[in-house]
Design a protein around this motif. Structure first.
Motif, short mmCIF file in Angstrom:
data_model
loop_
_atom_site.label_atom_id
_atom_site.label_comp_id
_atom_site.label_asym_id
_atom_site.label_seq_id
_atom_site.Cartn_x
_atom_site.Cartn_y
_atom_site.Cartn_z
N SER A 148 -9.15 43.16 23.31
CA SER A 148 -9.39 43.55 24.71
C SER A 148 -8.09 43.81 25.46
CB SER A 148 -10.22 42.48 25.43
OG SER A 148 -9.51 41.27 25.47
N VAL A 149 -6.93 43.57 24.82
CA VAL A 149 -5.66 43.92 25.46
C VAL A 149 -5.46 45.44 25.38
CG1 VAL A 149 -4.61 41.71 24.79
CG2 VAL A 149 -4.18 43.74 23.41
N ASN A 150 -6.23 46.10 24.56
CA ASN A 150 -6.03 47.54 24.31
C ASN A 150 -6.59 48.39 25.47
OD1 ASN A 150 -6.90 50.24 23.23
ND2 ASN A 150 -5.72 49.46 21.50
N PRO A 151 -5.75 49.24 26.08
CA PRO A 151 -6.21 50.01 27.25
C PRO A 151 -7.37 50.96 26.94
CG PRO A 151 -3.97 50.66 26.62
CD PRO A 151 -4.31 49.46 25.80
N ASP A 152 -7.43 51.50 25.72
CA ASP A 152 -8.53 52.42 25.39
C ASP A 152 -9.85 51.66 25.30
OD1 ASP A 152 -7.12 54.90 25.16
OD2 ASP A 152 -6.14 54.02 23.42
N ARG B 8 -6.39 31.63 23.88
CA ARG B 8 -7.14 32.71 24.51
C ARG B 8 -6.76 32.85 25.99
NH1 ARG B 8 -13.47 33.22 23.51
NH2 ARG B 8 -12.89 32.24 21.56
N ASP B 9 -6.59 31.70 26.69
CA ASP B 9 -6.16 31.73 28.09
C ASP B 9 -4.83 32.45 28.21
OD1 ASP B 9 -8.30 30.20 28.83
OD2 ASP B 9 -7.16 28.40 29.34
N GLU B 10 -3.93 32.06 27.32
CA GLU B 10 -2.57 32.60 27.33
C GLU B 10 -2.63 34.13 27.20
OE1 GLU B 10 0.48 31.30 27.43
OE2 GLU B 10 1.56 33.09 26.73
N ARG B 11 -3.47 34.61 26.24
CA ARG B 11 -3.58 36.04 26.02
C ARG B 11 -4.30 36.73 27.17
NH1 ARG B 11 -4.82 36.50 20.00
NH2 ARG B 11 -6.71 35.55 20.74
N ASP B 12 -5.43 36.15 27.61
CA ASP B 12 -6.22 36.78 28.67
C ASP B 12 -5.43 36.86 29.99
OD1 ASP B 12 -8.25 36.92 26.81
OD2 ASP B 12 -9.51 35.37 27.72
N MET B 13 -4.58 35.84 30.25
CA MET B 13 -3.87 35.80 31.54
C MET B 13 -2.57 36.57 31.53
SD MET B 13 -4.44 31.83 32.51
CE MET B 13 -6.06 31.16 32.85
N ASN B 14 -2.01 36.80 30.34
CA ASN B 14 -0.68 37.42 30.30
C ASN B 14 -0.65 38.82 29.73
OD1 ASN B 14 0.86 35.20 31.42
ND2 ASN B 14 0.17 34.12 29.59
N ARG B 15 -1.83 39.40 29.47
CA ARG B 15 -1.82 40.75 28.91
C ARG B 15 -1.39 41.75 29.99
NH1 ARG B 15 -8.28 40.62 28.50
NH2 ARG B 15 -8.71 41.14 30.66
N GLU B 16 -0.96 42.93 29.50
CA GLU B 16 -0.39 43.92 30.42
C GLU B 16 -1.47 44.55 31.31
OE1 GLU B 16 1.67 46.91 28.25
OE2 GLU B 16 2.30 48.00 30.06
N PHE B 17 -2.62 44.89 30.71
CA PHE B 17 -3.66 45.59 31.47
C PHE B 17 -4.75 44.64 31.95
CE2 PHE B 17 -1.82 48.54 28.40
CZ PHE B 17 -1.31 49.50 29.26
#
Ligand code: DC
Length: 218
Positions: free
Chosen positions: A101-105, A178-187
């Motif tokens: 889900s970090v992927n903009p597309d 998961r928190d770390e990734r969900d909160m710190n992703r670029e988009f």
């Protein structure tokens, strides 16, 4: 104009339980956006595309046909016409969903689907970026959270009740990651919208959380 209630927060805060109940009380449809990201993750797992292959994910995601249907008021997710709802709530799919889900597309495609749904119906929608990005003009915005320990315990109880063999420490580590990734992703990272009401469910019962959200809607 349709009426929109946005509920965001980290994994395991109880969003889906309360969002479902609030939708039922108000006669709105409940939209679980995490299930859409999970369906996309399942699609990628089936094609054996690694979580780190951003280009592969972008390319493959374009071919995924994800649609939503309702059966007796319950959301069903169709992937290329197959009802995959029962396959989505595993840790493997959840972790891939968090990574892909970090992927903009991926996000663009699913956000469009979510906005189309909300323009047609009164919705209670839960996710990570609903108040900040998908429905910035939502009538009510809630940021629902709880302590990490509390969220891990709830996930553990949920999985154990389904007969799945699981380890509390591992779940807690997964939730932190998961928190770390969900909160710190670029988009569209997970964060509280400026006009969202903060609710910490650590010391509240499910009924109390539902009641507070209904009071905000009134
Ligand atoms: O809420 P959930 O655990 O079913 O969501 C799975 C993953 O999907 C989550 O780790 C992040 C992603 N997600 C997202 O990026 N945006 C949303 N609106 C909903 C979920």
């Amino acid at each position: 104009m349709s009426y929109q209630i946005a509920i965001d927060g980290p994994a395991g805060a109880g969003k889906s339980t309360v969002a479902k109940a609030v939708a039922e009380k108000l006669g709105y449809i409940y939209v679980d956006t995490g299930a859409m990201y999970r369906a996309m993750a399942l699609y990628l797992i089936r094609r054996q595309i690694p979580a780190k292959d951003a280009e592969g994910i972008s390319r493959a995601s374009r071919g995924a046909d994800i649609t939503i249907a309702y059966e007796n008021g319950a959301q069903q997710v169709l992937l290329d016409g197959e009802n995959v709802t029962a396959l989505l709530r595993t840790e493997e799919v959840g972790n891939m969903a968090s990574a892909s889900s970090v992927n903009p597309d991926v996000r663009k495609k699913l956000v469009e689907l979510q906005q189309a749904l909300a323009s047609r119906e009164n919705v209670v929608m839960d996710g990570r970026d609903i108040g900040t990005c998908v429905l910035p003009g939502a009538d009510v915005k809630v940021y629902l959270t709880a302590s990490t320990e509390c969220r891990a315990r709830r996930r553990y109880d949920e999985l154990s009740a389904k007969g799945e063999d699981c380890d509390l420490k591992e779940i807690e580590a997964d939730i932190r990651q998961r928190d770390e990734r969900d909160m710190n992703r670029e988009f569209s990272p997970l964060r509280q919208a400026e006009d969202a009401v903060l609710l910490d469910s650590s010391d509240l019962t499910v009924e109390e959380v539902i009641e507070r959200i209904l009071a905000l809607c009134r």
